[in-house]
Design a protein around this motif. Structure first.
Motif, PDB file in Angstrom:
ATOM      1  N   ASP A 101       0.847  -1.186   0.000  1.00 56.97           N
ATOM      2  CA  ASP A 101       0.000   0.000   0.000  1.00 56.97           C
ATOM      3  C   ASP A 101       0.884   1.237   0.000  1.00 56.97           C
ATOM      4  O   ASP A 101       2.106   1.139  -0.164  1.00 56.97           O
ATOM      5  CB  ASP A 101      -0.940  -0.014   1.198  1.00 56.97           C
ATOM      6  CG  ASP A 101      -0.186   0.006   2.534  1.00 56.97           C
ATOM      7  OD1 ASP A 101       1.071  -0.059   2.540  1.00 56.97           O
ATOM      8  OD2 ASP A 101      -0.852   0.076   3.578  1.00 56.97           O
TER       9      ASP A 101
ATOM     10  N   THR B  33       0.300   1.240  -7.883  1.00 57.78           N
ATOM     11  CA  THR B  33      -0.652   1.109  -6.796  1.00 57.78           C
ATOM     12  C   THR B  33      -1.242  -0.296  -6.740  1.00 57.78           C
ATOM     13  O   THR B  33      -1.187  -1.056  -7.697  1.00 57.78           O
ATOM     14  CB  THR B  33      -1.833   2.085  -6.970  1.00 57.78           C
ATOM     15  OG1 THR B  33      -2.592   1.704  -8.126  1.00 57.78           O
ATOM     16  CG2 THR B  33      -1.354   3.508  -7.119  1.00 57.78           C
ATOM     17  N   GLU B  34      -1.841  -0.618  -5.599  1.00 52.07           N
ATOM     18  CA  GLU B  34      -2.734  -1.764  -5.554  1.00 52.07           C
ATOM     19  C   GLU B  34      -3.840  -1.500  -6.577  1.00 52.07           C
ATOM     20  O   GLU B  34      -4.142  -0.344  -6.894  1.00 52.07           O
ATOM     21  CB  GLU B  34      -3.369  -1.884  -4.169  1.00 52.07           C
ATOM     22  CG  GLU B  34      -2.389  -2.100  -3.030  1.00 52.07           C
ATOM     23  CD  GLU B  34      -3.082  -1.962  -1.689  1.00 52.07           C
ATOM     24  OE1 GLU B  34      -3.512  -2.996  -1.133  1.00 52.07           O
ATOM     25  OE2 GLU B  34      -3.206  -0.836  -1.195  1.00 52.07           O
TER      26      GLU B  34
ATOM     27  N   LEU C 233      -6.559   4.712  -2.353  1.00 53.62           N
ATOM     28  CA  LEU C 233      -5.521   3.739  -2.709  1.00 53.62           C
ATOM     29  C   LEU C 233      -4.305   4.373  -3.361  1.00 53.62           C
ATOM     30  O   LEU C 233      -3.264   3.724  -3.486  1.00 53.62           O
ATOM     31  CB  LEU C 233      -6.116   2.674  -3.642  1.00 53.62           C
ATOM     32  CG  LEU C 233      -7.127   1.723  -2.991  1.00 53.62           C
ATOM     33  CD1 LEU C 233      -7.713   0.770  -4.008  1.00 53.62           C
ATOM     34  CD2 LEU C 233      -6.484   0.948  -1.847  1.00 53.62           C
TER      35      LEU C 233
END
Length: 322
Positions: free
Chosen positions: A13, A31-32, A49
């Motif tokens: 994260d 990013t996720e 996110l």
């Protein structure tokens, strides 16, 4: 040569991206995945996110961050990609590699590798929707249960407009079980005209050397290997350039663990922050004997103050910050 930090849901994260990119050796991170279903997401979902968008889409260390979307509706993905670009995303990455059952059941991630035509349509629509100067890229596995269609999938993505491909050299069914089939990365590169990054089972400098020899790939994406050995990117870069390098030892790593813990407490509730700390320390046990000892002490601990003491932190916060 480019070295990228892989997107890993529930693990890498913004906190871990921040801490790992402070070490160095990473050219960019992702990013996720942001799940796109059937609507235009609110900006708050992107901010949740990808808070680095507020910092010019860079981590605090200045490492560029790319934004990843996951879904199966070409038009909806395109609309959300356009919004992400308005919010500051410098690159849109598309996830066709996630092996999670819950994701695959909802037609996301690696299950789409059964449908090369849909892959092409998704990339094509997203490419049309975002500004011409913003690259669209894709991450794929070798297939769902067999690599037989890997070349068709890679071709579909490249011809749809992907600027480069990251190939996790295993199928969905294989998950994260070794080995990674790096020879397929070479086969993919033979059929597409865009750069191909090798990903999967690179834990050490020796692994990287074997991967480069087998795959022919100069560019790589590191996932669990970098989380377990935070300076792996620096080690590989030094090896490639023929430079001496002294690997990061446990004492040098401790300040990063403390910073991770500080941010975890600020972001998460006392119920969840300890779990995140244990998750990273557990992965570090692969590379650091000291992490084995620390994890043994942390394993059943849920008290924030006690965890801070074990990490050598003077002060602690046990209240979540909104």
């Amino acid at each position: 040569m480019q070295i990228a930090l892989a997107p890993m849901e529930g693990l890498v994260d913004n906190i871990l991206r921040d801490v790992l990119t402070r070490v160095g050796g990473i050219d960019w991170c992702v990013t996720e995945f942001i799940r796109v279903c059937d609507r235009l997401l609110p900006p708050s979902q992107f901010d949740k996110l990808a808070p680095e968008l507020r910092l010019g889409a860079r981590t605090a260390a200045g490492v560029p961050m790319r934004l990843q979307l996951l879904g199966s509706d070409p038009v909806c993905l395109a609309e959300n990609a356009a919004l992400a670009c308005e919010l500051g995303a410098p690159v849109i990455d598309l996830n066709f590699g996630c092996p999670a059952k819950t994701v695959n059941k909802s037609r996301g991630g690696a299950v789409l590798l059964k449908e090369p035509e849909l892959l092409h349509a998704i990339v094509r629509e997203v490419r049309r929707a975002v500004p011409a100067h913003i690259p669209v890229t894709a991450k794929m596995r070798l297939g769902f249960d067999t690599p037989d269609g890997a070349l068709d999938c890679a071709t579909a993505l490249a011809e749809g407009g992907a600027a480069h491909l990251v190939v996790h050299a295993r199928t969905k069914v294989e998950g994260y079980k070794p080995p990674a089939h790096w020879e397929w990365v070479a086969r993919v590169q033979d059929v597409v005209k865009v750069p191909v990054f090798a990903n999967g089972e690179i834990w050490t400098v020796d692994d990287w050397r074997r991967c480069r020899e087998v795959s022919g790939a100069e560019d790589i994406m590191l996932g669990r290997g970098l989380v377990s050995r935070p300076d792996l990117g620096l080690q590989i870069a030094a090896a490639r350039e023929g430079r001496d390098y002294q690997p990061l030892d446990w004492q040098a790593l401790l300040p990063l663990l403390r910073e991770f813990w500080r941010q975890a407490q600020a972001k998460l509730s006392p119920r969840y922050a300890p779990g995140r700390m244990k998750q990273w320390v557990a992965m570090l046990t692969r590379s650091y004997p000291e992490a084995v000892l620390l994890f043994a002490e942390l394993r059943r601990e849920s008290d924030c103050q006690r965890i801070s003491e074990l990490l050598g932190v003077v002060e602690t916060r046990c209240e979540a910050v909104a």
